[in-house]
Design a protein around this motif. Structure first.
Motif, PDB file in Angstrom:
ATOM      1  N   THR A  72       0.832  -1.197   0.000  1.00  0.00           N
ATOM      2  CA  THR A  72       0.000   0.000   0.000  1.00  0.00           C
ATOM      3  C   THR A  72       0.875   1.259   0.000  1.00  0.00           C
ATOM      4  O   THR A  72       2.044   1.225   0.380  1.00  0.00           O
ATOM      5  N   PHE A  73       0.260   2.362  -0.420  1.00  0.00           N
ATOM      6  CA  PHE A  73       0.922   3.659  -0.466  1.00  0.00           C
ATOM      7  C   PHE A  73       0.343   4.580   0.607  1.00  0.00           C
ATOM      8  O   PHE A  73      -0.870   4.617   0.816  1.00  0.00           O
ATOM      9  N   LYS A  74       1.235   5.331   1.250  1.00  0.00           N
ATOM     10  CA  LYS A  74       0.815   6.363   2.190  1.00  0.00           C
ATOM     11  C   LYS A  74       1.350   7.690   1.688  1.00  0.00           C
ATOM     12  O   LYS A  74       2.499   7.782   1.246  1.00  0.00           O
ATOM     13  N   TRP A  75       0.528   8.757   1.764  1.00  0.00           N
ATOM     14  CA  TRP A  75       0.889  10.048   1.198  1.00  0.00           C
ATOM     15  C   TRP A  75       1.235  11.074   2.260  1.00  0.00           C
ATOM     16  O   TRP A  75       0.702  11.066   3.365  1.00  0.00           O
ATOM     17  N   TRP A  76       2.113  12.024   1.878  1.00  0.00           N
ATOM     18  CA  TRP A  76       2.320  13.289   2.592  1.00  0.00           C
ATOM     19  C   TRP A  76       2.149  14.399   1.558  1.00  0.00           C
ATOM     20  O   TRP A  76       2.809  14.370   0.501  1.00  0.00           O
TER      21      TRP A  76
END
Length: 372
Positions: A72-76
């Motif tokens: 999965t990808f996590k964003w800032w």
């Protein structure tokens, strides 16, 4: 009975070929997996890739920072997490494991970072570089270039515009600045095995600089050089420079500092085969593979064996899609590579072709190299 066994064997062979595709007579085969916005990326373009000490991939895009754990990808982003700018051009991990984030809205020739942020990758906290270093920043942030390399001690090296300087940073030593004579810009490209820094100054000169900022060698080229088409290989540098008639010519600066113009016989793949101007050169030092990106070719070669394979032979649809459009690349010790492109993140696995008997034969000068 024998006819029945032969019939079954023929069926198995046909089934395997249908399942796994046409077996090519190549030394290695490629497998590719693509991740895009459908898989959770914040933007389809991936400008840069690094890996932290915990094994996470960090990706810079035109819409924020992404962390990828393999699933999965996590964003800032600016809107959610306070990034000064969503357009991330470059990333680097320092000796403390912190992530340096270079943000800029333009990338034409030498570009400067409009802002630099530092992320604690374990805590997930983000702070501006001005807060982290305070008065220790020796030059305005806007003059620091968006390319960064690091040596075996994980010291970071940056370049600047508006008066060429080399900046260095290590958590134990802080940031230092070294002026580079009368040059106006400097972009570091790589670190040699003897821990000297190679970079391009004023778009037309290659410099070898010590870690203390002493210029060891200067090589002027009559035409402009691209930092993307110069690559450090051990203690040597390979770079591409067009002649006045537009022909592609490769040059090498050897370990003794001698500048050589390479003929086709001295190259693992003919310059004519590359069709048009080379877009990017990257070197996988762990496996001694050179990736040479042109408009319609991506040969992955080494100096001893000649051409290993051409990526677009395996995935010809990428030519119709204007290629992957290399932006960033990360080589893994396993032999895998992560590529950031115009259409997402690509995981590329290179494996030996166990089905192949004759792999390749290349005549190189007076010697015929054959591997079987």
């Amino acid at each position: 009975m024998i006819r029945s066994i032969m019939h079954r064997a023929f069926f198995i062979v046909v089934f395997c070929c249908a399942s796994f595709g046409i077996v090519r007579a190549q030394d290695y085969i490629i497998n590719l997996k693509q991740y895009g916005i459908e898989e959770g990326l914040s933007h389809r373009e991936v400008n840069c890739i690094v890996k932290d000490n915990q094994g996470f991939l960090w990706l810079g895009t035109p819409f924020g920072l992404n962390r990828f754990d393999g699933y999965t990808f996590k964003w800032w982003t600016k809107e959610k997490d306070g990034l000064p700018n969503n357009h991330i051009q470059s990333l680097a991990i320092d000796a403390a494991g912190d992530l340096w984030i270079f943000q800029s809205s333009i990338r034409i020739g030498f570009y400067s970072a409009q802002s630099i942020s530092v992320l604690d990758t374990e805590q997930g906290t983000l702070i501006p570089i001005e807060e982290k270093l305070g008065s220790a920043i020796p030059v305005p942030v806007q003059e620091i270039g968006g390319t960064v390399v690091k040596d075996e001690s994980n010291t970071l090296f940056f370049g600047t515009g508006n008066g060429a300087r080399m900046l260095t940073y290590h958590p134990d030593k802080g940031m230092s600045v070294f002026p580079l004579d009368t040059f106006t810009t400097f972009m570091p490209r790589g670190v040699s095995t003897r821990q000297t820094i190679w970079g391009i100054a004023n778009d037309n000169s290659l410099l070898e600089v010590s870690s203390e900022g002493q210029i060891l060698h200067t090589y002027h080229h009559p035409n402009n050089l691209s930092w993307r088409t110069a690559v450090v290989i051990g203690d040597e540098v390979l770079f591409e420079g067009n002649k006045h008639d537009g022909a592609i010519i490769f040059y090498k600066i050897d370990e003794n500092g001698k500048l050589l113009e390479l003929t086709d016989a001295q190259l693992p793949i003919s310059a004519r085969q590359l069709n048009q101007k080379v877009k990017q050169l990257n070197y996988d030092s762990s496996h001694e593979r050179l990736w040479m990106v042109s408009k319609e070719l991506l040969p992955i070669v080494d100096w001893d064996k000649g051409k290993l394979l051409n990526f677009y032979d395996e995935y010809p649809h990428l030519i119709r899609d204007r290629g992957i459009g290399w932006r960033g690349i990360l080589f893994e010790p396993s032999g895998d590579a992560w590529l950031g492109g115009d259409f997402g993140l690509y995981q590329i696995s290179i494996q030996q072709n166990k089905f192949s008997h004759y792999l390749f034969e290349k005549t190189w000068g007076d010697e015929t190299l054959t591997t079987k």
